[in-house]
Design a protein around this motif. Structure first.
Motif, PDB file in Angstrom:
ATOM      1  N   HIS A 195      13.407  27.941 -20.590  1.00 58.78           N
ATOM      2  CA  HIS A 195      13.829  27.352 -19.307  1.00 58.78           C
ATOM      3  C   HIS A 195      13.099  28.043 -18.164  1.00 58.78           C
ATOM      4  O   HIS A 195      12.986  29.270 -18.147  1.00 58.78           O
ATOM      5  CB  HIS A 195      15.325  27.564 -19.076  1.00 58.78           C
ATOM      6  CG  HIS A 195      16.197  26.818 -20.036  1.00 58.78           C
ATOM      7  ND1 HIS A 195      17.562  26.946 -20.055  1.00 58.78           N
ATOM      8  CD2 HIS A 195      15.895  25.918 -21.018  1.00 58.78           C
ATOM      9  CE1 HIS A 195      18.074  26.171 -21.001  1.00 58.78           C
ATOM     10  NE2 HIS A 195      17.078  25.550 -21.614  1.00 58.78           N
ATOM     11  N   GLY A 210      16.143  26.700 -15.192  1.00 56.37           N
ATOM     12  CA  GLY A 210      17.078  25.822 -15.885  1.00 56.37           C
ATOM     13  C   GLY A 210      16.468  24.576 -16.498  1.00 56.37           C
ATOM     14  O   GLY A 210      17.155  23.819 -17.177  1.00 56.37           O
ATOM     15  N   GLN A 243      25.645  33.837 -22.101  1.00 55.26           N
ATOM     16  CA  GLN A 243      26.098  34.216 -20.759  1.00 55.26           C
ATOM     17  C   GLN A 243      26.929  35.482 -20.869  1.00 55.26           C
ATOM     18  O   GLN A 243      28.050  35.436 -21.379  1.00 55.26           O
ATOM     19  CB  GLN A 243      26.958  33.095 -20.172  1.00 55.26           C
ATOM     20  CG  GLN A 243      26.155  31.873 -19.754  1.00 55.26           C
ATOM     21  CD  GLN A 243      25.333  32.153 -18.504  1.00 55.26           C
ATOM     22  OE1 GLN A 243      25.827  32.668 -17.519  1.00 55.26           O
ATOM     23  NE2 GLN A 243      24.042  31.843 -18.579  1.00 55.26           N
ATOM     24  N   HIS A 271      26.223  31.124 -26.026  1.00 55.44           N
ATOM     25  CA  HIS A 271      26.220  29.766 -25.478  1.00 55.44           C
ATOM     26  C   HIS A 271      26.942  28.863 -26.484  1.00 55.44           C
ATOM     27  O   HIS A 271      26.806  29.055 -27.705  1.00 55.44           O
ATOM     28  CB  HIS A 271      24.774  29.321 -25.291  1.00 55.44           C
ATOM     29  CG  HIS A 271      24.633  28.053 -24.522  1.00 55.44           C
ATOM     30  ND1 HIS A 271      24.867  26.824 -25.097  1.00 55.44           N
ATOM     31  CD2 HIS A 271      24.293  27.815 -23.234  1.00 55.44           C
ATOM     32  CE1 HIS A 271      24.671  25.880 -24.180  1.00 55.44           C
ATOM     33  NE2 HIS A 271      24.318  26.448 -23.038  1.00 55.44           N
ATOM     34  N   SER A 307      23.400  21.136 -19.406  1.00 62.70           N
ATOM     35  CA  SER A 307      23.671  21.611 -18.050  1.00 62.70           C
ATOM     36  C   SER A 307      23.622  20.454 -17.049  1.00 62.70           C
ATOM     37  O   SER A 307      24.166  20.557 -15.960  1.00 62.70           O
ATOM     38  CB  SER A 307      22.713  22.737 -17.664  1.00 62.70           C
ATOM     39  OG  SER A 307      21.402  22.241 -17.629  1.00 62.70           O
ATOM     40  N   ASN A 308      22.995  19.344 -17.446  1.00 62.79           N
ATOM     41  CA  ASN A 308      22.968  18.173 -16.560  1.00 62.79           C
ATOM     42  C   ASN A 308      23.889  17.064 -16.998  1.00 62.79           C
ATOM     43  O   ASN A 308      24.217  16.172 -16.226  1.00 62.79           O
ATOM     44  CB  ASN A 308      21.552  17.566 -16.518  1.00 62.79           C
ATOM     45  CG  ASN A 308      20.588  18.497 -15.839  1.00 62.79           C
ATOM     46  OD1 ASN A 308      20.909  19.079 -14.827  1.00 62.79           O
ATOM     47  ND2 ASN A 308      19.425  18.676 -16.443  1.00 62.79           N
ATOM     48  N   SER A 327      27.156  16.675 -19.461  1.00 62.07           N
ATOM     49  CA  SER A 327      28.067  17.393 -20.345  1.00 62.07           C
ATOM     50  C   SER A 327      28.710  16.485 -21.389  1.00 62.07           C
ATOM     51  O   SER A 327      29.470  16.956 -22.219  1.00 62.07           O
ATOM     52  CB  SER A 327      29.138  18.116 -19.525  1.00 62.07           C
ATOM     53  OG  SER A 327      29.789  17.166 -18.715  1.00 62.07           O
ATOM     54  N   TYR A 377      31.861  23.011 -24.157  1.00 62.56           N
ATOM     55  CA  TYR A 377      31.334  23.177 -22.811  1.00 62.56           C
ATOM     56  C   TYR A 377      32.329  22.638 -21.796  1.00 62.56           C
ATOM     57  O   TYR A 377      32.669  23.269 -20.821  1.00 62.56           O
ATOM     58  CB  TYR A 377      30.038  22.366 -22.751  1.00 62.56           C
ATOM     59  CG  TYR A 377      28.978  22.900 -21.830  1.00 62.56           C
ATOM     60  CD1 TYR A 377      28.333  24.103 -22.121  1.00 62.56           C
ATOM     61  CD2 TYR A 377      28.578  22.190 -20.705  1.00 62.56           C
ATOM     62  CE1 TYR A 377      27.329  24.580 -21.311  1.00 62.56           C
ATOM     63  CE2 TYR A 377      27.573  22.662 -19.879  1.00 62.56           C
ATOM     64  CZ  TYR A 377      26.942  23.857 -20.187  1.00 62.56           C
ATOM     65  OH  TYR A 377      25.945  24.322 -19.388  1.00 62.56           O
ATOM     66  N   LYS A 384      34.713  24.489 -19.092  1.00 69.75           N
ATOM     67  CA  LYS A 384      34.743  24.208 -17.658  1.00 69.75           C
ATOM     68  C   LYS A 384      36.172  23.959 -17.188  1.00 69.75           C
ATOM     69  O   LYS A 384      36.587  24.455 -16.153  1.00 69.75           O
ATOM     70  CB  LYS A 384      33.894  22.965 -17.362  1.00 69.75           C
ATOM     71  CG  LYS A 384      32.432  23.312 -17.152  1.00 69.75           C
ATOM     72  CD  LYS A 384      31.715  22.124 -16.569  1.00 69.75           C
ATOM     73  CE  LYS A 384      30.210  22.237 -16.824  1.00 69.75           C
ATOM     74  NZ  LYS A 384      29.605  20.954 -17.038  1.00 69.75           N
TER      75      LYS A 384
END
Ligand code: FES
Ligand code: FES
Lengths: 746, 194
Positions: free
Chosen positions: B86, B89, B114, B119, B149-150, B152, B187, B191
């Motif tokens: 990346h 990102g 992270q 991940h 990440s764009n 989900s 994911y 969140k």
């Protein structure tokens, strides 16, 4: 959704197995291999494969090289099962290369499970008996009242001791006599037959796993090697001053061809793995030696270079097919009569399949530290590589450079794919010669172009087929003319027929003839050699004949098998018609064989027997008017006896289907005056994710011995797909790759 | 309630440290001190400088100079995706990206976790037993991570598109798709749980 939580206990297991720790170490400091598990935990060795620490951690050595076939997980599972270990307590460590302890440490021919199942069971059973012996002594009870389970030895009274508590006393127990060992009843298995994740998953997913290409040893430099674009040519001179002046370049020199290195791991490849002449460049990093390689101007002596020309081979083969003849390998009593009998319906078809490359995802590479002997000390060498038969590179060191085998140390690393390519060690011979000449520890890395141009290819070939069916719809004659390739008069691996394929093995009135054309291009073992192309021809032509006879394919194929019998009783390499019929019927049933298919779609069936495995596959395809085709689903039925690791077994089948589809649809190597015309993936594509079919796998877990699954699910895929395309369109494809027949995989 | 499949990286690192292997999680600092401060890079959160030829692709800076070998070489011509990392990102093919053209922070597979947590894709990869040889998998995970990440809640088509540039020669595509879906559900749960 409901997902499984990875327990902390499990985490310790995977991360420890990340033994990765160990893998990492062994690939870095040059001398790290020795300090395997023993130095990490205070352990008691029960046998070469099993150590138990006082805290209960069980270390099991995985003897065979791992290339993605899962053997590093599978073989230790067998040991753990027989021991009565809890899999969560097991740490798997890749065994050092030591044939005296670990036998033939090789991976090839889908033989690892077949060859090792009993040996691994003995190792596990032997450790278990020693643990029970220790418990009997310490608990002062009779052995016969004890059993090993879940990493404990348990007495009938309910008292128990853990393996960890027993370890040191167990290690003092007499080693049981192999003949007196008894094995667990398969019905009580708790590890064998379950789905166990590959022991290296965590290090792979975090980028910490070390492959050959990741090796780094102190003082190491980087090397590239450039061979003549036409195999067999030698380097005479090159723009040496210019190359040596390039940034990051340390040295550049010519290596002469050396046939003394011609040692392959499989006898049938011997003599092929010779060092090719070329130009070596040594530098500070891979990029510098790749960039310098691109600027090389070499004058080649091409007097003995290959003149192979694929287009000419194909036209010669067509002429041979028309002319007929060839060496008779099998002669059915009345093949000619049946083919000319006007009551019979007859058919002729010319099939062709190309050369293909292995393109392992990890390009060939090898790291070598040659150390010149001094003051009475002999020359020595240390080698790091991913190889299917790592120990065998020692012979190259001795033959080519005179380094005695006992002074050669080999480290086998995880392979980024093998598929038969890493059974030949030409790249290791190059790295040895470069380290020897430069006096430096070097890592040789091949570019993708090196990797494709210098492959030991799956041999291409041609088959002219004739067949007859009788008025009552039965097979009446089979005539197969194989037009293949030989090197010095000897058919190259994978070329030609053995006569033990279907239908010959189960049907009398069959003839095989064979004509071999010379080839200079190097050929090798490519996943299911021979089978991967013969299955295409034979299983397609059987379908052609079933259609000619207006018979249902499943019915025609199972009828060909005749009565349920084992062609050679007790020989796992012989077809068992009963097992064949069972997998064919199961695949057909699960695929919904016989249902009405929508316009432009079709089902296709194929069966093949190889590597002791009976496999049937049904492909479901859809084809549009522009000949764009997709494979929606492949239903697979497999009999390889009991499955050891269910997840690993399914993974191998899924991978074989994708590999088979990728190859049949897209891939072709061609030669132009000896030169391989495909330079990189833009000219030699691999199938991408969007084309992936659903893959539905079914096992018949028969009571046969468990056998390997790295190869046998691949051969039936191609004919299943072309048979399905026929069902969808009425068009018969007799050529691979399908891109040459105007079909595009979407 | 979704149970999160998060594995602690701290524990992993501890384990690896015990085995003397922790240094391989981070760029090799010894390679940085002797350089002449030519290109400034941020790799996995570490700011550093490397002295290399301007046309050296980022891939070889990572692998040979910084000893971050999780990023793999497969083709060198942006066809196979083994070298995916990346930048800011976004998934890029590091084999064709000259170091002089690197315009943002670099994340490699070694830096994907992270803080203490793997991940979700890495956990899902283990859960689904995705790898065979494993060589392509770092690239697969990096491409999938950029997707998640764009997007989900990717569909199969979204996954196919995002991973279109990543070959798996061993043919693990079936499991890759499943694992991406599973990771997406972690994911999202992650969140939601803040
Ligand atoms: S190595 Fe970069 S895409 Fe293949
Ligand atoms: S797992 Fe081997 S290339 Fe993907």
């Amino acid at each position: 959704m409901n997902s499984k939580k990875i327990s902390r206990r499990n985490l310790f297991k995977v991360s420890a197995i990340a033994g990765g720790g160990l893998m990492l170490k062994l690939s870095l400091p040059a001398n790290a291999l020795e300090d395997s598990a023993t130095t990490l935990v205070k352990s008691s060795e029960l046998n070469f494969y099993v150590q138990i620490a006082s805290d209960g951690q069980i270390t099991i050595y995985a003897p065979n090289p791992e290339m993605g076939q899962g053997i590093k997980t599978t073989l230790p599972m067998i040991i753990a099962e027989e021991m009565g270990a809890n899999w969560d307590d097991v740490e798997v460590v890749l065994a050092p290369i030591d044939p005296a302890k670990f036998g033939l440490q090789g991976s090839g021919g889908s033989m690892s499970v077949t060859r090792n199942f009993d040996a691994m069971r003995r190792m596990g059973a032997s450790a278990r008996e020693m643990l029970i012996g220790a418990a009997s002594e310490l608990m002062e009870v009779e052995r016969r009242d004890l059993k090993a389970e879940a990493s404990q030895v348990i007495h009938g009274s309910g008292r128990s001791m853990t393996f960890g508590q027993l370890a040191s006393v167990a290690a003092q127990q007499p080693v049981p006599v192999p003949e007196q060992l008894s094995f667990k009843d398969p019905r009580s298995y708790s590890i064998i037959g379950t789905s166990v994740g590959s022991v290296d998953n965590l290090v792979i997913a975090t980028g910490l796993s070390k492959f050959g290409i990741d090796v780094d040893v102190p003082g190491m430099k980087f090397a590239s090697y450039t061979r003549c674009p036409r195999p067999g040519g030698k380097a005479v001179s090159f723009n040496s001053a210019e190359i040596k002046a390039l940034p990051g370049v340390i040295d550049a020199f010519i290596l002469q061809p050396d046939s003394r290195s011609g040692k392959a791991s499989m006898a049938f490849l011997d003599g092929l793995a010779a060092l090719q002449g070329g130009v070596a460049i040594v530098g500070d990093d891979t990029w510098s030696v790749f960039a310098a390689k691109a600027k090389l101007k070499v004058s080649w002596d091409e007097r003995e270079a290959s003149t192979d020309q694929w287009s000419k081979m194909a036209s010669d083969a067509r002429a041979i097919a028309v002319k007929g003849g060839g060496e008779v390998k099998l002669a059915g009593a009345s093949v000619g009569e049946a083919l000319s009998d006007s009551n019979n319906r007859t058919l002729e078809g010319f099939y062709e399949f190309p050369y293909v490359a292995h393109v392992c995802m990890e390009p060939m590479n090898c790291t070598v530290d040659f150390r010149k002997g001094a003051s009475g000390k002999p020359d020595a060498m240390e080698i790091w590589l991913g190889s299917q038969f790592p120990n065998q590179v020692k012979e190259i060191a001795e033959n080519m450079l005179g380094v005695k085998q006992e002074n050669v140390k080999v480290h086998g690393l995880r392979m980024g794919g093998g598929f038969g390519r890493r059974a030949v060690h030409d790249f290791a011979a190059e790295a040895m010669a470069i380290s020897h000449q430069s006096g430096l520890p070097v890592k040789l890395t091949w570019t993708r172009t090196d990797d494709i141009h210098n492959d030991y290819f799956r041999v291409g070939g041609f088959e002219n087929m004739k067949g007859a069916v009788s008025p009552d719809g039965k097979l009446a004659a089979w005539d197969q003319h194989y037009i293949g390739f030989a090197d010095n008069g000897k058919p190259v691996i994978g070329s030609g027929l053995r006569g033990n394929e279907l239908p010959m093995v189960a049907f009398d009135n069959a003839s095989i003839r064979q004509t071999m054309m010379p080839v200079a291009t190097a050929c090798g073992a490519w996943r299911a050699p021979g089978s991967n192309t013969n299955a295409f021809v034979e299983q397609s032509f059987i379908h052609e004949l079933a259609n000619l006879a207006e018979r249902d394919h499943v019915e025609f194929l199972t009828e060909l098998m005749g009565s349920r019998r084992w062609i050679k009783e007790g020989n796992i390499s012989a077809l068992n018609t009963g097992r064949a019929i069972d997998v064919i019927k199961l695949a057909a049933e699960k695929a919904g064989w016989g249902r009405t298919m929508p316009e432009g779609t079709g089902l296709g069936l194929a069966f093949y027997f190889c590597h002791a495995a009976h496999v049937a596959e049904v492909a479901e395809v859809s084809v549009d008017a522009e000949r764009n085709f997709s494979v929606k689903r492949v239903t697979v039925a497999v009999d390889v006896g009991p499955i050891i690791n269910m997840s690993g077994a399914i993974n191998q089948v899924q991978g074989s289907i994708v590999d088979g589809l990728s190859t049949m649809a897209l891939q072709e190597i061609t030669m132009q005056n000896g030169r391989i015309e495909q330079d990189n993936f833009h000219q030699y594509p691999v199938m991408r994710i969007a084309s992936t079919p659903e893959i539905d796998v079914h096992f018949i877990q028969s009571d046969n011995k468990p056998t390997g699954l790295g190869e046998p699910a691949l051969p039936p895929l191609a004919p299943a797909v072309t048979n399905a395309i026929f069902a969808a369109t009425g068009e018969r494809i007799r050529t691979m790759p399908l891109s040459n027949a105007g079909y595009k995989l979407v | 309630m979704v149970s999160l499949l998060i594995v602690s990286t701290a524990v992993l690192v501890q384990e690896l440290q015990k085995k003397g292997a922790c240094e391989h999680c981070q760029p090799d600092k010894s390679a940085w001190v002797e350089v002449m401060n030519k290109y400034k890079l941020t790799v996995n959160g570490n700011a550093l400088e490397v002295d290399v030829a301007p046309d050296m692709p980022l891939l070889w800076v990572l692998r040979d100079k910084l000893k971050l070998t999780g990023t793999k070489f497969g083709c060198g011509i942006a066809q196979c995706g083994a070298c995916t990392v990346h930048i800011d990102g976004v998934a890029v093919r590091s084999c064709v990206l000259p170091v002089s053209a690197v315009s943002g922070p670099v994340t490699t597979i070694e830096g994907l976790a992270q803080g203490d947590d793997l991940h979700p894709l890495q956990s899902a990869w283990i859960e689904h037993d995705v790898p065979q040889c494993g060589y392509c998998q770092a690239g697969q995970i990096m491409s999938a991570a950029a997707l998640l990440s764009n997007n989900s809640q990717p569909s199969d088509d979204d996954i196919d598109q995002a991973l279109e540039g990543n070959y798996c020669r061993c043919g693990t595509y079936v499991r890759i798709r499943k694992a991406v879906h599973t990771a997406a559900s972690f994911y999202n749960a992650d969140k939601r749980n803040g």
